[in-house]
Design a protein around this motif. Structure first.
Motif, PDB file in Angstrom:
ATOM      1  N   LYS A   6      -1.028  -3.634  -0.397  1.00 23.54           N
ATOM      2  CA  LYS A   6      -1.118  -2.930   0.857  1.00 23.54           C
ATOM      3  C   LYS A   6      -0.311  -3.124   2.339  1.00 23.54           C
ATOM      4  O   LYS A   6      -0.192  -4.539   2.277  1.00 23.54           O
ATOM      5  N   GLN A  32      -0.188   3.486  -7.748  1.00 27.51           N
ATOM      6  CA  GLN A  32      -0.467   3.344  -6.214  1.00 27.51           C
ATOM      7  C   GLN A  32       0.724   2.514  -5.721  1.00 27.51           C
ATOM      8  O   GLN A  32       1.071   2.760  -4.649  1.00 27.51           O
ATOM      9  N   GLY A  75       2.550   5.599  -3.679  1.00 26.33           N
ATOM     10  CA  GLY A  75       1.295   5.817  -2.440  1.00 26.33           C
ATOM     11  C   GLY A  75       0.295   6.269  -3.225  1.00 26.33           C
ATOM     12  O   GLY A  75      -0.938   6.386  -2.287  1.00 26.33           O
ATOM     13  N   GLU A 127      -0.918   6.702   1.929  1.00 30.23           N
ATOM     14  CA  GLU A 127      -1.989   5.679   1.866  1.00 30.23           C
ATOM     15  C   GLU A 127      -2.955   5.803   2.711  1.00 30.23           C
ATOM     16  O   GLU A 127      -4.139   5.711   2.764  1.00 30.23           O
ATOM     17  N   GLN A 163      -5.637   8.037   1.123  1.00 27.80           N
ATOM     18  CA  GLN A 163      -6.112   6.990   0.213  1.00 27.80           C
ATOM     19  C   GLN A 163      -7.211   6.153   0.973  1.00 27.80           C
ATOM     20  O   GLN A 163      -8.446   6.187   0.551  1.00 27.80           O
TER      21      GLN A 163
END
Length: 914
Positions: A909, A846, A850, A611, A614
């Motif tokens: 998130k 995602q 992740g 993450e 990302q």
């Protein structure tokens, strides 16, 4: 049934299977063969092997054609209607399985006719033979006569061989050719091959052809003198007259003739036309004898190359033998792949480097069609061995000489393939990046940890590539796509940890074969696994060095590369910490990365890092940040030539990209291909504009293709160009001094295009890219990244695969906690997933892993686990992204599951203790 009964039954039918002498179907690259491997040496084992091959062939044709009985009830027979329609490749793989299952065979067997494009539509009117060499005469009586004639010929040959010395063991290198009293002792020429083939077809008498081929191909001294070019004018005229006479049979295209010759008088064009004539003859007539001759030839040439000074033949003579041998049309039989081809591979392996380089150049210039044929045969040989051999710890695929020698020959084909395509100048190179070593104890620890010292050495360049002065970066468009060199069965079979250890062994006397030294044959997924192992070894080594530093008091213990960042100041925190680490000791960047988000409880086992990358990529590559711009046509990101950021900032971005590769994390970046070519060391050129700015590329290409003399008036273009900055302001640049007064003309338009491309792709962003590449090399410079991967493969390594095939993910998913693939909740889950949009599928990836990217090799390489998380409830699904585990309650119905799943993947998130 007793497992041995299958072999007994096969032994009883071995005589019939061997007497039929049927050819096996051609096996494309990457598919199974219908023949088991040849490992035993005793005559009894050989008979069993032949019998087993005959049974497998029966299974193959039964699956493909059926037995012809309309009331057949055999589920493994195409005539029953129960067997699914199979392609020849699928039938070949299934036949091997049925053989080991001792499946049922029908009493009536289908006719064994090899399938090719040539005969799949039936014989042409008036034809007597096909290009693959199988007789198509409509008269069954004629076919029986041909078979009996071939059998009698084979019998006569065996009886004569008893009275002759074994040429495969006792190599006669000083034959007296004048003592050959019969006509078949003459050298092969195009005209003589035409006469032999015509006689064989017209009279159905293969004996003269068999005798001529056998006596010539068995001895390299005789073969090297065949197909000589005629240097005087009278002989050349005579040859052209003969060419016209044989045109009808050979279907020769005069426009495709190759006038040049190679070696000391070898006329390759004449050789190719001769073997086109041979391809018209049914291969059953001569294949067995020719395979035997080629096998002996390979052994003789290999022996000659080992003792070339003692037997008097030149390297050019032996090269001619190899070139002629590989021009023989595809024999279409398993004996060629199993016996003759490995012998020829061994002969090429014994060539010195300069001999292999000359062979590659000759193939690239004169034998372009041959390259594809040889590559396909090598792929079939490797696939056959891999699929039919049981490898173990004591006998790995790296120990299989048939596979390794075929791979070595494929390297010659690989370089010849590049030379035969479109090559760019090898002068367009980026300047090398040198990273100083700030480790104060580096040299002192080398003797304690030799693996560390070896890891600092990049893989040496291939000697053959040096001899040819060739680099894969210069291959703009190869003759055969690079992807055709991949062999998936081999890639799936290799134990990469062992292969990496073999690759790292530098001691010449104990050096073992490693496929990592031949990366062109491995799929990107397999090579990425090798790179992953290498990076992990480096991480563990850096961890040990850090502990040693702590023991001697040189530095506090820091076994990991720790980054502590705030979500609200992600860029500032990350770049500041990375800058400090890079300034103090760049080697610390090679430690295992551990990321902590301030105020969150997530423990980084891989998911937190995913993450982090990302989020940081989303911010850095945002055009609003000012470091990169977005190309309007291709939607790719490019360096901002007018950026206000310092070079240090671009260096840190390069470090981020390198860390992602080093830690096996896929990034959502969208660079044009020229960025990866530049990272590997190749400057951008005109052709790179195609995926950078297609509109500009097409305009410049039109300029190059414009044939008129009025270029100056038609285009009104000078050597002064205009481009826009990130704010849309026009910026002018002169490609030459006083360029605004120099117009583009017919004479200088190519210079203009090259200078234009060089400015846009290199000069205008030189400082930004040089800093970016420096950061990238800080992390990846000591790895084998550049040696293993082409720029196109590096893009896949960074961005992942573009194939979002969730059917593959469903097949590779495991289940836990009480779930199985047949659970109702699991069925509903996959039904929902397959109906999602691409954007929601990215969100699901995602949420569970992740990262919203597909790993190298496709979703089949993503090992997802779905675990039951209690009975029906109102809780949302949760996930352990570090381990790709989805925790899914057993919801009472599909509608509730869909509602909870979509909410979970849309608001996912942050990390908390689960």
């Amino acid at each position: 049934m007793n497992p041995n009964s299958k072999t007994d039954e096969a032994s009883r039918g071995s005589e019939e299977a061997s007497s039929n002498n049927n050819t096996t179907p051609t096996i494309p690259k990457g598919h199974t063969s219908i023949c088991p491997a040849a490992s035993p040496n005793s005559s009894r084992d050989i008979m069993k092997r032949a019998a087993a091959r005959g049974l497998i062939e029966k299974y193959f044709y039964q699956l493909l054609d059926g037995c012809g009985n309309p009331t057949c009830d055999n589920e493994y027979c195409a005539s029953s209607g129960e067997a699914r329609n199979l392609t020849p490749n699928e039938a070949a793989a299934e036949a091997i399985k049925l053989f080991y299952k001792d499946a049922r065979l029908c009493d009536i067997q289908p006719p064994k006719v090899a399938r090719t494009e040539a005969n799949s539509h039936g014989p042409s009117e008036g034809s007597t033979c096909t290009c693959n060499g199988n007789a198509t005469d409509e008269s069954s009586d004629d076919e029986k006569k041909i078979e009996s004639m071939s059998a009698s010929t084979s019998g006569n040959k065996e009886s004569k061989e008893k009275d002759k010395p074994d040429t495969s063991q006792n190599i006669s290198l000083q034959s007296d050719h004048k003592s050959l009293s019969h006509d078949n002792g003459a050298l092969l020429t195009e005209e003589r091959m035409y006469e032999l083939c015509q006689e064989c077809i017209d009279n159905k008498r293969p004996e003269p052809l068999i005798r001529a081929l056998g006596e010539v191909f068995i001895d390299p001294i005789i073969l090297s003198k065949c197909f000589r070019s005629k240097t005087n004018v009278e002989q050349s005229v005579d040859t052209r007259q003969k060419d016209k006479e044989s045109k009808a049979m050979c279907s020769r295209d005069p426009d495709k003739d190759v006038d040049s010759v190679s070696g000391p008088g070898l006329d390759i064009a004449s050789c190719q036309r001769a073997f086109k004539c041979l391809a018209k003859v049914p291969s059953d007539y001569y294949s067995s004898a020719l395979v035997t001759a080629l096998t002996t030839l390979g052994k003789n040439v290999a022996m000659q190359l080992r003792f070339i000074r003692f037997y008097g033949m030149t390297l050019e003579d032996l090269l001619n033998c190899i070139i002629i041998a590989f021009e023989i049309p595809d024999l279409g039989c398993s004996d060629y792949l199993e016996v003759a081809l490995p012998a020829l591979c061994d002969a090429v392996d014994n060539l010195p480097i300069e001999g292999q380089a000359k062979l590659a150049r000759i193939w690239a210039q004169h034998c372009k069609e041959t390259l594809r044929t040889v590559l396909d045969n090598l792929q079939q040989l490797i696939t056959l061995r891999v699929m039919s051999t049981s490898y173990s710890v004591g006998y790995l695929v790296q120990d299989d000489e048939s596979v390794t020698m075929a791979t070595k020959l494929m390297k010659v084909i690989y370089y010849a393939n590049m030379l035969a395509g479109v090559m760019e100048p090898n002068t367009l190179r980026e300047e090398p990046v040198v990273i100083p070593n700030h480790d104060p104890l580096g040299d002192a620890l080398d003797h304690l940890y030799p693996p560390l010292k070896n890891s600092k050495q990049s893989q040496p360049e291939d000697p053959l590539a040096i001899e040819l002065d060739i680099n894969v970066l210069d291959a703009r468009k190869p003759l055969i796509p690079f992807e055709d060199f991949y062999n998936e069965p081999l890639s799936d079979t290799i134990e990469m940890d062992i292969d990496l250890a073999n690759c790292k062994t530098d001691v010449i006397l104990v050096r073992k074969f490693s496929f990592l030294r031949y990366p062109f044959i491995l799929t990107p997924a397999t090579k990425s696994l090798g790179l992953y192992y290498e990076n992990r070894i480096r991480m563990y080594s850096e961890r040990r060095v850090s502990l040693l530093h702590a023991v001697v008091g040189a530095a506090p213990a820091a076994p990991y590369l720790r980054l502590r960042v705030r979500r609200s100041h992600l860029i500032d925190d990350a770049l500041v910490e990375l800058e400090m680490i890079a300034m103090e000791s760049a080697s610390d960047l090679k430690k295992q990365l551990v990321v902590e988000f301030e105020g969150e409880q997530g423990v980084d086992e891989g998911g937190v890092s995913k993450e982090f990358f990302q989020l940081i990529v989303e911010e850095i590559f945002n055009p609003d940040y000012g470091m990169f711009t977005q190309q309007p046509d291709s939607h790719t990101v490019w360096f901002n030539p007018t950026s206000f950021e310092t070079e240090a900032q671009f260096t840190l971005i390069g470090i981020v990209l390198g860390l992602a590769i080093y830690n096996n994390i896929i990034l959502p970046v969208n660079f044009p291909m020229v960025v990866y070519r530049k990272l590997m060391g190749k400057k951008g050129s005109f052709e790179d504009l195609a995926d950078w700015n297609m509109t500009l590329y097409n305009g410049l290409k039109d300029l190059l293709q414009y044939e008129g003399d009025d270029v100056e008036e038609a285009y009104c273009q000078t050597f002064r160009i205009c481009y826009q900055d990130v704010f849309g302001n026009n910026i002018f640049h002169e490609l030459k001094p006083d360029g605004d007064s120099i117009f583009v003309t017919k004479e200088n338009k190519e210079e203009f295009v090259n200078m234009y491309a060089d400015f846009l792709l290199n000069s205008s962003v030189d400082s930004q890219f040089r800093a970016f590449r420096r950061g990238f090399v800080m992390v990846t410079g000591e790895s084998q990244l550049a040696a293993l991967f082409r720029p196109e493969e590096v893009e896949t390594l960074v961005c992942g695969s573009k194939n979002f095939d969730f059917n593959e993910l469903e097949k590779s998913t495991d289940y836990d906690g009480g779930y199985t693939s047949s659970s109702e909740t699991i069925k509903d889950f996959w039904s929902i997933v397959h109906s999602l949009s691409l954007e929601d599928k990215r969100k699901l990836l995602q949420f569970t892993t992740g990262s919203d990217r597909v790993p190298v090799g496709g979703l089949s390489h993503l090992k997802l686990v779905i675990a039951r998380n209690g009975p029906d409830s109102d809780r949302l699904p949760t996930a352990h992204t570090c381990f790709n585990v989805l925790l899914l309650p057993e919801y009472e119905n599909k509608e509730k599951l869909q509602d909870r799943l979509l909410k979970a993947i849309s608001y996912s998130k942050g990390f908390g203790m689960l």
